[in-house]
Enzyme design. Sequence first.
Site, PDB file in Angstrom:
ATOM      1  N   GLY A   9       2.554  -3.025   3.683  1.00  0.00           N
ATOM      2  CA  GLY A   9       3.687  -3.945   3.708  1.00  0.00           C
ATOM      3  C   GLY A   9       4.918  -3.301   3.105  1.00  0.00           C
ATOM      4  O   GLY A   9       5.029  -2.076   3.006  1.00  0.00           O
ATOM      5  N   PHE A  10       5.848  -4.135   2.666  1.00  0.00           N
ATOM      6  CA  PHE A  10       7.107  -3.604   2.136  1.00  0.00           C
ATOM      7  C   PHE A  10       6.882  -2.716   0.917  1.00  0.00           C
ATOM      8  O   PHE A  10       7.423  -1.609   0.838  1.00  0.00           O
ATOM      9  CB  PHE A  10       8.049  -4.757   1.774  1.00  0.00           C
ATOM     10  CG  PHE A  10       8.615  -5.461   2.966  1.00  0.00           C
ATOM     11  CD1 PHE A  10       9.469  -4.813   3.839  1.00  0.00           C
ATOM     12  CD2 PHE A  10       8.296  -6.782   3.216  1.00  0.00           C
ATOM     13  CE1 PHE A  10       9.995  -5.453   4.946  1.00  0.00           C
ATOM     14  CE2 PHE A  10       8.811  -7.441   4.317  1.00  0.00           C
ATOM     15  CZ  PHE A  10       9.665  -6.785   5.186  1.00  0.00           C
ATOM     16  N   GLY A  59      -2.244  -1.085   1.298  1.00  0.00           N
ATOM     17  CA  GLY A  59      -1.312  -2.068   1.819  1.00  0.00           C
ATOM     18  C   GLY A  59      -0.092  -1.419   2.446  1.00  0.00           C
ATOM     19  O   GLY A  59       0.625  -0.665   1.769  1.00  0.00           O
ATOM     20  N   ALA A  70      10.863  -9.994   0.197  1.00  0.00           N
ATOM     21  CA  ALA A  70      10.874  -8.627   0.702  1.00  0.00           C
ATOM     22  C   ALA A  70      11.729  -7.674  -0.138  1.00  0.00           C
ATOM     23  O   ALA A  70      11.279  -6.554  -0.444  1.00  0.00           O
ATOM     24  CB  ALA A  70      11.330  -8.621   2.159  1.00  0.00           C
ATOM     25  N   GLU A  85      12.446 -23.128   8.074  1.00  0.00           N
ATOM     26  CA  GLU A  85      12.633 -22.383   9.317  1.00  0.00           C
ATOM     27  C   GLU A  85      11.727 -22.905  10.421  1.00  0.00           C
ATOM     28  O   GLU A  85      12.162 -23.075  11.573  1.00  0.00           O
ATOM     29  CB  GLU A  85      12.376 -20.898   9.049  1.00  0.00           C
ATOM     30  CG  GLU A  85      13.446 -20.246   8.184  1.00  0.00           C
ATOM     31  CD  GLU A  85      13.010 -18.931   7.566  1.00  0.00           C
ATOM     32  OE1 GLU A  85      13.858 -18.281   6.915  1.00  0.00           O
ATOM     33  OE2 GLU A  85      11.835 -18.551   7.709  1.00  0.00           O
TER      34      GLU A  85
END
Length: 440
Positions: free
Chosen positions: A13-14, A11, A320, A171
Amino acid sequence: MHGQPHVVIVGGGFAGLWATRALARDAVRITLVDRRNHHLFQPLLYQVATAGLSAPDIAAPLRHILRRQGNVEVRLGEVTAIDTAGRQVRLADGGVLDYDFLLLASGATHAYFGHDDWATAAPGLKTLEDALAIRRRVLLAFERAEAASDPDQRAAWLEFAVVGGGPTGVELAGTLAEIARHTLRDEFRRIDPAQARVRLIEAGPRVLSSFPESLSAKAATQLRRLGVEVVTGRPVAHIDDQGYTLELGDGRQERVPARTVLWAAGVAASPLGALLQAERDHAGRVLVGPDLSIPGRPEVFVAGDLASVRQGDRAVPGVAPAAKQMGRHVGDAIRARLASRPAPGFRYRDFGNLATIGRMAAVVDLHGLKLSGIVAWWFWLVAHVFFLIGFRNRLAVLTNWAWAYWTYQRHARIIFGPSRPRGATGDTDDTGDAPAERRR
């Protein structure tokens, strides 16, 4: 180098990227495996979905990010099996990776609460592919409305619903209202885009339930000012490609014809968590120990949205900042294991919550400091631009946002894919999805 301990990280990601960076100076060799070749800044993914930013503005190739970290090899591939007893990771292309330490940080996917059949009619937002599919669906809705001769069909194309009142839902709804009322003004001849109805539907009593009630109320007020109809306490009973049904209570239901429904109501952990054969919670997240390793396997770690971590009576949120902190912690834990020291326990530092609603509208909760409106919006903007990876990304985002602020224009309004419907000779495309998007 091959005699060094091998760390396999699944992974990019973050959590995965921050763990990789944390081990940059250690005598280990790292293999970072991901199905995609890029790291994605997910907090701004809705901007790609609503044509405010292009994909490269919020994504960067993993190889480019890690080009100067000599102890890393990036592997494009999909994990199909994990043998914790034999310490091996198997890939879809037949490759096998032996490991001394393993970090599984493959993130999360959409959760439809037992209604997976809703996915084609109400797409969620987790990947760039999702964002581009949603952008296509939204922009095509106005085009189909312009072409429709039947008033009911036109109204259905101009009916937008976002299911889920968390940050992503808020959002999306706020930005859709801005597109309809400002961005597309004067661009159509047969319809008035400002007549589009944007609904934000939340089954609970209020939007942004993780924020204090006062900020939730302000968020709802700001949404209504933008033209969003906020519906709370009304769960969705059914969704199909022609619309959705709301539960009104007392056995009553409301059927709403709508051709664009977006899903932001729930997430489930990546299915890769099941490959570890470790205990998981109701959302599929792996239950980990204090150092983020799984019980009985101190060399196997889980981080990010895939990990179920609690501090006291609170769960660490799937955001995150938490994923970054977990990634760095795993790097520290591996370093401790290599030095034959006890791995430290993970402690999450909560820096607060923030969510944007629309142009000059946002809410921020910083442990007692509560902001809303234009001040919160500027805080949100600076925070997100600061955490983008790479100078080019920051410059692109700042430039595009400055342009959008002064003009209300969104530069990425390009519809990809064939304009004709699938296998038809005259009907309109019901979903607006490109064939490649449907095959995912």
